[in-house]
Design a protein around this motif. Structure first.
Motif, mmCIF file in Angstrom:
data_model
loop_
_atom_site.group_PDB
_atom_site.id
_atom_site.type_symbol
_atom_site.label_atom_id
_atom_site.label_comp_id
_atom_site.label_asym_id
_atom_site.label_seq_id
_atom_site.Cartn_x
_atom_site.Cartn_y
_atom_site.Cartn_z
ATOM 1 N N SER A 37 0.830 -1.210 0.000
ATOM 2 C CA SER A 37 0.000 0.000 0.000
ATOM 3 C C SER A 37 0.859 1.253 0.000
ATOM 4 O O SER A 37 0.571 2.214 -0.722
ATOM 5 N N GLU A 38 1.913 1.260 0.799
ATOM 6 C CA GLU A 38 2.808 2.414 0.862
ATOM 7 C C GLU A 38 3.512 2.620 -0.477
ATOM 8 O O GLU A 38 3.626 3.746 -0.969
ATOM 9 N N TRP A 39 3.963 1.532 -1.086
ATOM 10 C CA TRP A 39 4.596 1.620 -2.403
ATOM 11 C C TRP A 39 3.610 2.203 -3.417
ATOM 12 O O TRP A 39 3.954 3.106 -4.177
ATOM 13 N N ALA A 40 2.377 1.678 -3.439
ATOM 14 C CA ALA A 40 1.366 2.154 -4.392
ATOM 15 C C ALA A 40 1.128 3.651 -4.218
ATOM 16 O O ALA A 40 1.031 4.391 -5.215
ATOM 17 N N GLU A 41 1.041 4.113 -2.981
ATOM 18 C CA GLU A 41 0.846 5.542 -2.736
ATOM 19 C C GLU A 41 2.035 6.350 -3.245
ATOM 20 O O GLU A 41 1.859 7.393 -3.872
ATOM 21 N N GLN A 42 3.240 5.866 -3.001
ATOM 22 C CA GLN A 42 4.437 6.606 -3.398
ATOM 23 C C GLN A 42 4.583 6.731 -4.909
ATOM 24 O O GLN A 42 5.100 7.728 -5.400
ATOM 25 N N VAL A 43 4.149 5.714 -5.653
ATOM 26 C CA VAL A 43 4.292 5.776 -7.109
ATOM 27 C C VAL A 43 3.048 6.344 -7.795
ATOM 28 O O VAL A 43 3.002 6.419 -9.016
ATOM 29 N N GLY A 44 2.052 6.728 -7.012
ATOM 30 C CA GLY A 44 0.856 7.338 -7.589
ATOM 31 C C GLY A 44 -0.235 6.370 -7.961
ATOM 32 O O GLY A 44 -1.176 6.728 -8.664
ATOM 33 N N LEU A 45 -0.154 5.114 -7.492
ATOM 34 C CA LEU A 45 -1.159 4.091 -7.807
ATOM 35 C C LEU A 45 -2.028 3.742 -6.599
ATOM 36 O O LEU A 45 -2.617 2.678 -6.552
ATOM 37 N N GLY A 46 -2.105 4.654 -5.651
ATOM 38 C CA GLY A 46 -2.846 4.406 -4.419
ATOM 39 C C GLY A 46 -4.353 4.500 -4.597
ATOM 40 O O GLY A 46 -4.891 4.429 -5.708
ATOM 41 N N MET A 47 -5.031 4.675 -3.484
ATOM 42 C CA MET A 47 -6.490 4.648 -3.493
ATOM 43 C C MET A 47 -7.108 5.743 -4.359
ATOM 44 O O MET A 47 -8.127 5.508 -5.009
ATOM 45 N N THR A 48 -6.521 6.919 -4.414
ATOM 46 C CA THR A 48 -7.070 7.985 -5.267
ATOM 47 C C THR A 48 -7.038 7.554 -6.727
ATOM 48 O O THR A 48 -8.035 7.677 -7.447
ATOM 49 N N TRP A 49 -5.903 7.028 -7.182
ATOM 50 C CA TRP A 49 -5.766 6.552 -8.558
ATOM 51 C C TRP A 49 -6.734 5.410 -8.837
ATOM 52 O O TRP A 49 -7.378 5.371 -9.886
ATOM 53 N N GLN A 50 -6.852 4.487 -7.885
ATOM 54 C CA GLN A 50 -7.751 3.343 -8.070
ATOM 55 C C GLN A 50 -9.204 3.811 -8.171
ATOM 56 O O GLN A 50 -9.963 3.303 -9.002
ATOM 57 N N ARG A 51 -9.594 4.759 -7.349
ATOM 58 C CA ARG A 51 -10.966 5.288 -7.430
ATOM 59 C C ARG A 51 -11.211 5.963 -8.778
ATOM 60 O O ARG A 51 -12.284 5.817 -9.360
ATOM 61 N N GLU A 52 -10.226 6.722 -9.260
ATOM 62 C CA GLU A 52 -10.362 7.379 -10.557
ATOM 63 C C GLU A 52 -10.609 6.362 -11.677
ATOM 64 O O GLU A 52 -11.352 6.628 -12.613
ATOM 65 N N HIS A 53 -9.964 5.209 -11.579
ATOM 66 C CA HIS A 53 -10.098 4.164 -12.600
ATOM 67 C C HIS A 53 -11.152 3.117 -12.246
ATOM 68 O O HIS A 53 -11.332 2.146 -12.966
ATOM 69 N N GLN A 54 -11.839 3.323 -11.125
ATOM 70 C CA GLN A 54 -12.914 2.441 -10.647
ATOM 71 C C GLN A 54 -12.455 0.988 -10.549
ATOM 72 O O GLN A 54 -13.134 0.067 -11.002
ATOM 73 N N ILE A 55 -11.290 0.809 -9.934
ATOM 74 C CA ILE A 55 -10.748 -0.533 -9.714
ATOM 75 C C ILE A 55 -10.209 -0.647 -8.292
ATOM 76 O O ILE A 55 -9.984 0.368 -7.620
ATOM 77 N N TYR A 56 -10.019 -1.885 -7.884
ATOM 78 C CA TYR A 56 -9.362 -2.201 -6.617
ATOM 79 C C TYR A 56 -8.409 -3.358 -6.865
ATOM 80 O O TYR A 56 -8.535 -4.083 -7.854
ATOM 81 N N PHE A 57 -7.483 -3.532 -5.949
ATOM 82 C CA PHE A 57 -6.495 -4.602 -6.063
ATOM 83 C C PHE A 57 -6.505 -5.474 -4.810
ATOM 84 O O PHE A 57 -5.606 -5.384 -3.979
ATOM 85 N N PRO A 58 -7.495 -6.362 -4.648
ATOM 86 C CA PRO A 58 -7.500 -7.253 -3.478
ATOM 87 C C PRO A 58 -6.545 -8.434 -3.671
ATOM 88 O O PRO A 58 -6.199 -8.808 -4.798
ATOM 89 N N VAL A 59 -6.159 -9.034 -2.554
ATOM 90 C CA VAL A 59 -5.322 -10.235 -2.604
ATOM 91 C C VAL A 59 -6.163 -11.400 -3.112
ATOM 92 O O VAL A 59 -7.270 -11.648 -2.626
ATOM 93 N N HIS A 60 -5.635 -12.102 -4.092
ATOM 94 C CA HIS A 60 -6.292 -13.285 -4.641
ATOM 95 C C HIS A 60 -5.687 -14.564 -4.062
ATOM 96 O O HIS A 60 -6.403 -15.526 -3.787
ATOM 97 N N ALA A 61 -4.368 -14.575 -3.893
ATOM 98 C CA ALA A 61 -3.690 -15.761 -3.368
ATOM 99 C C ALA A 61 -2.409 -15.338 -2.670
ATOM 100 O O ALA A 61 -1.796 -14.332 -3.037
#
Length: 138
Positions: free
Chosen positions: A36-60
């Motif tokens: 999560s911290e990495w995603a925020e630092q590179v600009g792929l955090g929750m704001t970016w995910q909301r803009e693209h209407q996606i989420y990244f949950p753990v699958h396995a």
């Protein structure tokens, strides 16, 4: 960052069992925080995910516990992307003691799905995603 992200944390008593050893499920929490911290630092955090209407949950998750972390240890969670697939990411992560970087405590392979707001699989929006990744890895 050269294709990996290192997240430093201290083990607190709340992370451990009665013997002062990190409870097994908390390793997954530490890894989640690092991703999560990495995603925020590179600009792929929750704001970016909301803009693209996606989420990244753990699958396995495949996790190996090698040595225990203990209360008051400073540990590093090292994260790298192993694979980018059309609708998922595969991360390699491991924990090590901060003062003994050769002492691996736990390692894991975590598959993250890309899903829409209804939790259905969705292709990763490649152009903006890859632009962010490329910027970070150069």
């Amino acid at each position: 960052m050269q294709n990996q992200f290192t997240y430093l944390l201290r083990i607190h008593i709340e992370d451990t069992d009665f013997a002062g050893v990190v409870y097994h499920s908390n390793y997954l929490k530490f890894m989640e925080r690092a991703r999560s911290e990495w995603a925020e630092q590179v600009g792929l955090g929750m704001t970016w995910q909301r803009e693209h209407q996606i989420y990244f949950p753990v699958h396995a998750a495949h996790i190996l516990f090698l040595k225990p972390a203990r209360v008051h240890d400073k540990v590093e969670v090292v994260t790298s992307i192993k694979a980018v697939r059309p609708a998922s990411l595969v991360y390699e992560q491991y924990l090590r003691l901060a003062h003994e970087p050769d002492k691996m405590l736990c390692k894991a392979e975590i598959k993250i799905a890309c899903v829409d707001l209804d939790m259905r699989p969705r292709a990763i929006p490649y152009a903006p995603f890859l632009e962010m990744i490329r910027r970070e890895l150069t």
